[in-house]
Design a protein around this motif. Sequence first.
Motif, PDB file in Angstrom:
ATOM      1  N   THR A   1      -4.551   5.647   2.582  1.00 48.18           N
ATOM      2  CA  THR A   1      -3.858   4.741   3.518  1.00 48.18           C
ATOM      3  C   THR A   1      -2.676   5.450   4.174  1.00 48.18           C
ATOM      4  O   THR A   1      -2.496   5.380   5.389  1.00 48.18           O
ATOM      5  CB  THR A   1      -3.381   3.467   2.784  1.00 48.18           C
ATOM      6  OG1 THR A   1      -4.508   2.847   2.154  1.00 48.18           O
ATOM      7  CG2 THR A   1      -2.732   2.491   3.745  1.00 48.18           C
TER       8      THR A   1
ATOM      9  N   PHE B   1      -6.405   5.586  -3.259  1.00 50.98           N
ATOM     10  CA  PHE B   1      -6.490   4.629  -2.151  1.00 50.98           C
ATOM     11  C   PHE B   1      -5.180   4.606  -1.361  1.00 50.98           C
ATOM     12  O   PHE B   1      -5.177   4.588  -0.125  1.00 50.98           O
ATOM     13  CB  PHE B   1      -6.849   3.251  -2.707  1.00 50.98           C
ATOM     14  CG  PHE B   1      -7.127   2.187  -1.680  1.00 50.98           C
ATOM     15  CD1 PHE B   1      -7.743   2.470  -0.478  1.00 50.98           C
ATOM     16  CD2 PHE B   1      -6.788   0.871  -1.943  1.00 50.98           C
ATOM     17  CE1 PHE B   1      -8.005   1.478   0.458  1.00 50.98           C
ATOM     18  CE2 PHE B   1      -7.047  -0.134  -1.024  1.00 50.98           C
ATOM     19  CZ  PHE B   1      -7.655   0.172   0.183  1.00 50.98           C
ATOM     20  N   ALA B   2      -4.056   4.639  -2.050  1.00 48.17           N
ATOM     21  CA  ALA B   2      -2.748   4.669  -1.388  1.00 48.17           C
ATOM     22  C   ALA B   2      -2.594   5.955  -0.581  1.00 48.17           C
ATOM     23  O   ALA B   2      -2.078   5.925   0.550  1.00 48.17           O
ATOM     24  CB  ALA B   2      -1.631   4.537  -2.410  1.00 48.17           C
TER      25      ALA B   2
ATOM     26  N   ILE C   1      -2.964  -3.159  -7.802  1.00 51.96           N
ATOM     27  CA  ILE C   1      -2.738  -3.225  -6.350  1.00 51.96           C
ATOM     28  C   ILE C   1      -1.257  -3.451  -6.057  1.00 51.96           C
ATOM     29  O   ILE C   1      -0.680  -2.794  -5.186  1.00 51.96           O
ATOM     30  CB  ILE C   1      -3.606  -4.332  -5.699  1.00 51.96           C
ATOM     31  CG1 ILE C   1      -5.085  -3.942  -5.733  1.00 51.96           C
ATOM     32  CG2 ILE C   1      -3.154  -4.622  -4.260  1.00 51.96           C
ATOM     33  CD1 ILE C   1      -5.438  -2.685  -4.948  1.00 51.96           C
TER      34      ILE C   1
ATOM     35  N   ALA D   1      -6.259   3.578  -7.486  1.00 52.01           N
ATOM     36  CA  ALA D   1      -5.223   2.968  -6.647  1.00 52.01           C
ATOM     37  C   ALA D   1      -4.350   4.045  -6.015  1.00 52.01           C
ATOM     38  O   ALA D   1      -3.970   3.936  -4.844  1.00 52.01           O
ATOM     39  CB  ALA D   1      -4.375   2.003  -7.465  1.00 52.01           C
TER      40      ALA D   1
ATOM     41  N   ALA E   1      -7.225  -4.055   0.309  1.00 52.91           N
ATOM     42  CA  ALA E   1      -6.204  -4.305  -0.713  1.00 52.91           C
ATOM     43  C   ALA E   1      -5.930  -5.801  -0.844  1.00 52.91           C
ATOM     44  O   ALA E   1      -5.772  -6.322  -1.950  1.00 52.91           O
ATOM     45  CB  ALA E   1      -4.921  -3.548  -0.384  1.00 52.91           C
TER      46      ALA E   1
ATOM     47  N   TYR F   1      -0.588   0.641  -5.720  1.00 51.27           N
ATOM     48  CA  TYR F   1      -0.953   0.788  -4.310  1.00 51.27           C
ATOM     49  C   TYR F   1       0.179   0.321  -3.385  1.00 51.27           C
ATOM     50  O   TYR F   1       0.657   1.078  -2.553  1.00 51.27           O
ATOM     51  CB  TYR F   1      -2.240   0.016  -4.005  1.00 51.27           C
ATOM     52  CG  TYR F   1      -2.617   0.043  -2.547  1.00 51.27           C
ATOM     53  CD1 TYR F   1      -3.262   1.145  -2.010  1.00 51.27           C
ATOM     54  CD2 TYR F   1      -2.305  -1.013  -1.701  1.00 51.27           C
ATOM     55  CE1 TYR F   1      -3.590   1.197  -0.662  1.00 51.27           C
ATOM     56  CE2 TYR F   1      -2.635  -0.978  -0.364  1.00 51.27           C
ATOM     57  CZ  TYR F   1      -3.271   0.129   0.154  1.00 51.27           C
ATOM     58  OH  TYR F   1      -3.583   0.174   1.494  1.00 51.27           O
TER      59      TYR F   1
END
Length: 93
Positions: free
Chosen positions: A19, A15-16, A53, A12, A38, A57
């Motif tokens: 992004t 992934f953040a 999430i 996470a 997400a 995230y």
Amino acid sequence: MKNQVKSSCAKAVQFAEITKSLIRKGNIIRVKKCLGIAEQLLITGNAETKNVITNIYLFSVSTFITIRNCSISNLFPQTLHKEYIKHINPSGV
């Protein structure tokens, strides 16, 4: 080199970071794709996935866009947007 299994928290965070990097670059199409992923994880994931999430995230991304004064909240899909609102307005008012 051994394959290492990353925890859901580490994934996470990564992934953040992806992004946020896309936001910095102004790649709106890919930002929307990340937010859509997400959203799907938030809707279809198990309790742990939903928690990760929301608390890792979304917290990371929402803090970033608040600090950077980005106006991308309109890109958030519906369910993710509701969680985003909870993060920026925790009192529920």
